[in-house]
Every structure is written in C-alpha cells, then in structure tokens.
Design a protein around this motif. Structure first.
Motif, PDB file in Angstrom:
ATOM      1  N   PRO A   8      -4.047  -0.319  -5.403  1.00 56.72           N
ATOM      2  CA  PRO A   8      -5.304  -0.727  -4.788  1.00 56.72           C
ATOM      3  C   PRO A   8      -6.442   0.225  -5.173  1.00 56.72           C
ATOM      4  CG  PRO A   8      -3.554  -0.597  -3.140  1.00 56.72           C
ATOM      5  CD  PRO A   8      -3.031   0.020  -4.395  1.00 56.72           C
ATOM      6  N   ALA A   9      -7.599  -0.321  -5.473  1.00 56.13           N
ATOM      7  CA  ALA A   9      -8.750   0.519  -5.816  1.00 56.13           C
ATOM      8  C   ALA A   9      -9.151   1.411  -4.645  1.00 56.13           C
ATOM      9  CB  ALA A   9      -9.927  -0.363  -6.241  1.00 56.13           C
ATOM     10  N   GLU A  10      -8.928   0.920  -3.438  1.00 59.13           N
ATOM     11  CA  GLU A  10      -9.315   1.683  -2.252  1.00 59.13           C
ATOM     12  C   GLU A  10      -8.332   2.811  -1.930  1.00 59.13           C
ATOM     13  OE1 GLU A  10     -10.463  -2.663  -1.763  1.00 59.13           O
ATOM     14  OE2 GLU A  10      -8.636  -1.584  -2.312  1.00 59.13           O
ATOM     15  N   CYS A  11      -7.190   2.823  -2.590  1.00 58.93           N
ATOM     16  CA  CYS A  11      -6.159   3.830  -2.351  1.00 58.93           C
ATOM     17  C   CYS A  11      -5.554   4.233  -3.698  1.00 58.93           C
ATOM     18  CB  CYS A  11      -5.088   3.261  -1.417  1.00 58.93           C
ATOM     19  SG  CYS A  11      -3.851   4.458  -0.900  1.00 58.93           S
ATOM     20  N   ALA A  12      -6.386   4.752  -4.554  1.00 55.80           N
ATOM     21  CA  ALA A  12      -6.007   5.028  -5.945  1.00 55.80           C
ATOM     22  C   ALA A  12      -5.366   6.405  -6.093  1.00 55.80           C
ATOM     23  CB  ALA A  12      -7.228   4.880  -6.845  1.00 55.80           C
ATOM     24  N   ILE A  13      -4.200   6.559  -5.511  1.00 55.72           N
ATOM     25  CA  ILE A  13      -3.494   7.839  -5.540  1.00 55.72           C
ATOM     26  C   ILE A  13      -3.037   8.177  -6.953  1.00 55.72           C
ATOM     27  CG2 ILE A  13      -1.437   9.054  -4.727  1.00 55.72           C
ATOM     28  CD1 ILE A  13      -1.733   7.417  -2.112  1.00 55.72           C
ATOM     29  N   LEU A  14      -2.452   7.198  -7.640  1.00 57.69           N
ATOM     30  CA  LEU A  14      -1.966   7.447  -9.003  1.00 57.69           C
ATOM     31  C   LEU A  14      -3.102   7.786  -9.954  1.00 57.69           C
ATOM     32  CD1 LEU A  14       0.644   4.556  -9.322  1.00 57.69           C
ATOM     33  CD2 LEU A  14       1.071   6.962  -8.796  1.00 57.69           C
ATOM     34  N   LYS A  23      -6.081  -3.584   1.914  1.00 52.88           N
ATOM     35  CA  LYS A  23      -5.481  -4.779   2.504  1.00 52.88           C
ATOM     36  C   LYS A  23      -4.325  -5.341   1.687  1.00 52.88           C
ATOM     37  CE  LYS A  23      -9.901  -6.009   4.499  1.00 52.88           C
ATOM     38  NZ  LYS A  23     -11.008  -6.954   4.524  1.00 52.88           N
ATOM     39  N   ILE A  24      -3.852  -4.602   0.689  1.00 50.62           N
ATOM     40  CA  ILE A  24      -2.777  -5.085  -0.175  1.00 50.62           C
ATOM     41  C   ILE A  24      -1.449  -4.533   0.351  1.00 50.62           C
ATOM     42  CG2 ILE A  24      -1.904  -5.234  -2.533  1.00 50.62           C
ATOM     43  CD1 ILE A  24      -4.804  -4.646  -3.469  1.00 50.62           C
ATOM     44  N   GLU A  25      -0.734  -5.364   1.119  1.00 52.20           N
ATOM     45  CA  GLU A  25       0.518  -4.916   1.721  1.00 52.20           C
ATOM     46  C   GLU A  25       1.566  -4.608   0.661  1.00 52.20           C
ATOM     47  OE1 GLU A  25       1.877  -7.676   4.656  1.00 52.20           O
ATOM     48  OE2 GLU A  25      -0.081  -7.773   5.606  1.00 52.20           O
ATOM     49  N   GLY A  26       2.339  -3.561   0.912  1.00 54.93           N
ATOM     50  CA  GLY A  26       3.423  -3.210   0.010  1.00 54.93           C
ATOM     51  C   GLY A  26       3.009  -2.356  -1.174  1.00 54.93           C
ATOM     52  N   SER A  27       1.767  -1.906  -1.182  1.00 49.08           N
ATOM     53  CA  SER A  27       1.322  -1.045  -2.283  1.00 49.08           C
ATOM     54  C   SER A  27       0.464   0.077  -1.726  1.00 49.08           C
ATOM     55  CB  SER A  27       0.527  -1.855  -3.309  1.00 49.08           C
ATOM     56  OG  SER A  27      -0.633  -2.379  -2.712  1.00 49.08           O
ATOM     57  N   GLY A  28       0.148   1.019  -2.578  1.00 44.54           N
ATOM     58  CA  GLY A  28      -0.726   2.104  -2.167  1.00 44.54           C
ATOM     59  C   GLY A  28      -0.004   3.334  -1.671  1.00 44.54           C
ATOM     60  N   THR A  29       1.298   3.437  -1.947  1.00 44.51           N
ATOM     61  CA  THR A  29       2.031   4.640  -1.576  1.00 44.51           C
ATOM     62  C   THR A  29       2.375   5.423  -2.831  1.00 44.51           C
ATOM     63  OG1 THR A  29       4.100   3.420  -1.624  1.00 44.51           O
ATOM     64  CG2 THR A  29       2.998   3.608   0.505  1.00 44.51           C
ATOM     65  N   GLY A  30       1.438   5.495  -3.728  1.00 48.07           N
ATOM     66  CA  GLY A  30       1.658   6.071  -5.047  1.00 48.07           C
ATOM     67  C   GLY A  30       2.026   7.534  -5.082  1.00 48.07           C
ATOM     68  N   SER A  31       1.762   8.269  -4.013  1.00 50.68           N
ATOM     69  CA  SER A  31       2.058   9.695  -4.058  1.00 50.68           C
ATOM     70  C   SER A  31       3.538   9.953  -4.292  1.00 50.68           C
ATOM     71  CB  SER A  31       1.609  10.366  -2.759  1.00 50.68           C
ATOM     72  OG  SER A  31       2.280   9.791  -1.652  1.00 50.68           O
ATOM     73  N   SER A  32       4.395   9.043  -3.831  1.00 52.62           N
ATOM     74  CA  SER A  32       5.831   9.241  -4.026  1.00 52.62           C
ATOM     75  C   SER A  32       6.278   8.799  -5.413  1.00 52.62           C
ATOM     76  CB  SER A  32       6.613   8.459  -2.962  1.00 52.62           C
ATOM     77  OG  SER A  32       6.359   7.086  -3.100  1.00 52.62           O
ATOM     78  N   ARG A  33       5.386   8.191  -6.188  1.00 53.74           N
ATOM     79  CA  ARG A  33       5.764   7.658  -7.496  1.00 53.74           C
ATOM     80  C   ARG A  33       5.064   8.354  -8.670  1.00 53.74           C
ATOM     81  NH1 ARG A  33       4.704   2.490  -4.671  1.00 53.74           N
ATOM     82  NH2 ARG A  33       6.673   1.921  -3.730  1.00 53.74           N
ATOM     83  N   THR A  45      -6.408  -0.335 -11.380  1.00 56.68           N
ATOM     84  CA  THR A  45      -6.717  -0.485  -9.966  1.00 56.68           C
ATOM     85  C   THR A  45      -7.388  -1.829  -9.731  1.00 56.68           C
ATOM     86  OG1 THR A  45      -8.845   0.636 -10.169  1.00 56.68           O
ATOM     87  CG2 THR A  45      -6.955   2.006  -9.601  1.00 56.68           C
ATOM     88  N   VAL A  46      -7.053  -2.442  -8.606  1.00 58.59           N
ATOM     89  CA  VAL A  46      -7.584  -3.752  -8.241  1.00 58.59           C
ATOM     90  C   VAL A  46      -8.058  -3.675  -6.795  1.00 58.59           C
ATOM     91  CG1 VAL A  46      -7.035  -6.200  -7.933  1.00 58.59           C
ATOM     92  CG2 VAL A  46      -5.998  -4.926  -9.808  1.00 58.59           C
ATOM     93  N   SER A  47      -9.244  -4.182  -6.522  1.00 58.54           N
ATOM     94  CA  SER A  47      -9.773  -4.141  -5.154  1.00 58.54           C
ATOM     95  C   SER A  47      -9.033  -5.142  -4.275  1.00 58.54           C
ATOM     96  CB  SER A  47     -11.263  -4.458  -5.147  1.00 58.54           C
ATOM     97  OG  SER A  47     -11.484  -5.824  -5.417  1.00 58.54           O
ATOM     98  N   SER A  48      -9.012  -4.870  -2.985  1.00 51.83           N
ATOM     99  CA  SER A  48      -8.388  -5.778  -2.021  1.00 51.83           C
ATOM    100  C   SER A  48      -9.035  -7.159  -2.081  1.00 51.83           C
ATOM    101  CB  SER A  48      -8.505  -5.217  -0.604  1.00 51.83           C
ATOM    102  OG  SER A  48      -7.735  -4.053  -0.459  1.00 51.83           O
ATOM    103  N   ASN A  49     -10.349  -7.196  -2.199  1.00 51.87           N
ATOM    104  CA  ASN A  49     -11.051  -8.481  -2.242  1.00 51.87           C
ATOM    105  C   ASN A  49     -10.635  -9.309  -3.449  1.00 51.87           C
ATOM    106  OD1 ASN A  49     -12.418  -8.004   0.123  1.00 51.87           O
ATOM    107  ND2 ASN A  49     -14.235  -7.201  -0.889  1.00 51.87           N
ATOM    108  N   CYS A  72      -2.809  -9.306  -6.555  1.00 52.28           N
ATOM    109  CA  CYS A  72      -3.198  -8.034  -7.171  1.00 52.28           C
ATOM    110  C   CYS A  72      -2.585  -7.902  -8.562  1.00 52.28           C
ATOM    111  CB  CYS A  72      -2.740  -6.888  -6.272  1.00 52.28           C
ATOM    112  SG  CYS A  72      -3.070  -5.247  -6.910  1.00 52.28           S
ATOM    113  N   ASN A  73      -1.304  -8.224  -8.680  1.00 53.45           N
ATOM    114  CA  ASN A  73      -0.628  -8.113  -9.974  1.00 53.45           C
ATOM    115  C   ASN A  73      -1.170  -9.095 -11.002  1.00 53.45           C
ATOM    116  OD1 ASN A  73       1.126  -5.966  -9.344  1.00 53.45           O
ATOM    117  ND2 ASN A  73       2.448  -7.375  -8.238  1.00 53.45           N
ATOM    118  N   VAL A  74      -1.534 -10.294 -10.555  1.00 58.84           N
ATOM    119  CA  VAL A  74      -2.094 -11.278 -11.493  1.00 58.84           C
ATOM    120  C   VAL A  74      -3.456 -10.812 -11.992  1.00 58.84           C
ATOM    121  CG1 VAL A  74      -2.959 -13.642 -11.726  1.00 58.84           C
ATOM    122  CG2 VAL A  74      -0.788 -13.215 -10.563  1.00 58.84           C
ATOM    123  N   VAL A  75      -4.292 -10.281 -11.095  1.00 59.26           N
ATOM    124  CA  VAL A  75      -5.595  -9.752 -11.513  1.00 59.26           C
ATOM    125  C   VAL A  75      -5.398  -8.636 -12.537  1.00 59.26           C
ATOM    126  CG1 VAL A  75      -7.648  -8.486 -10.753  1.00 59.26           C
ATOM    127  CG2 VAL A  75      -6.799 -10.389  -9.389  1.00 59.26           C
TER     128      VAL A  75
END
Length: 95
Positions: A8-14, A23-33, A45-49, A72-75
């Motif tokens: 997610p662009a709003e949570c661009a940890i990677l 607002k993208i469920e199941g993503s945005g926990t990049g710190s562990s990856r 990165t892809v915005s929630s909108n 998100c993945n299709v975008v």
C-alpha cells in the motif's frame, strides 16, 4: 522475468517510507518481509483508492468478485510493464 513486491502507498514499509493507515486488508506488514527483497526486482506501491476502484471495476466489468488486495495486485500488474528495474510509486497524485 521480473518479480515485484506490492504494498500500500499509505504504508510503504518496503519502500522505506514507514507505516501508515491503509484500506488494503492482508497487506502492509512489510517490516517482517524486508529480508525477502533480495529476490525481487523492485517494489510497486498502490494507493488504497486505486485498489478499491479496481476491485469494483473487476466485479462490474469482468464478473470477478475479489477483494481489495486483489484489486491492488491488478493495478500493480498493469504498471509493471512500464516499471524499470528498481522501485516505482503509483499514488493517486501521479495520474
């Protein structure tokens, strides 16, 4: 073949921009990856909108009922042919 991580662009940890609400469920926990980044050619990165809009379009126009993370993945996949090696951002304000 190139491989890209998507977040997610709003949570661009990677991408090194840090945590944020999205607002993208199941993503945005990049710190562990972060360690897995050596296996990818870049981070998209892809915005929630954009993700929500794509998920709705897939349902309406293609009959594919999927979640926001699939949107998100299709975008991101649509952007990848234009992505040079390295990271690229796709935020709402870049249109």
């Amino acid at each position: 073949m190139l491989s890209f991580a998507v977040e997610p662009a709003e949570c661009a940890i990677l991408s090194g921009r840090g945590w944020g609400s999205h607002k993208i469920e199941g993503s945005g926990t990049g710190s562990s990856r972060r360690a897995g980044l050596k296996w990818v050619d870049g981070v998209v990165t892809v915005s929630s909108n954009d993700a929500i809009t794509m998920a709705r379009r897939l349902a309406r126009e293609e009959g594919i009922f999927c979640g926001i993370s699939s949107g998100c993945n299709v975008v991101a996949a649509q952007d990848c042919p234009r992505v040079p090696r390295g990271a690229r951002d796709r935020d709402d304000d870049q249109r």
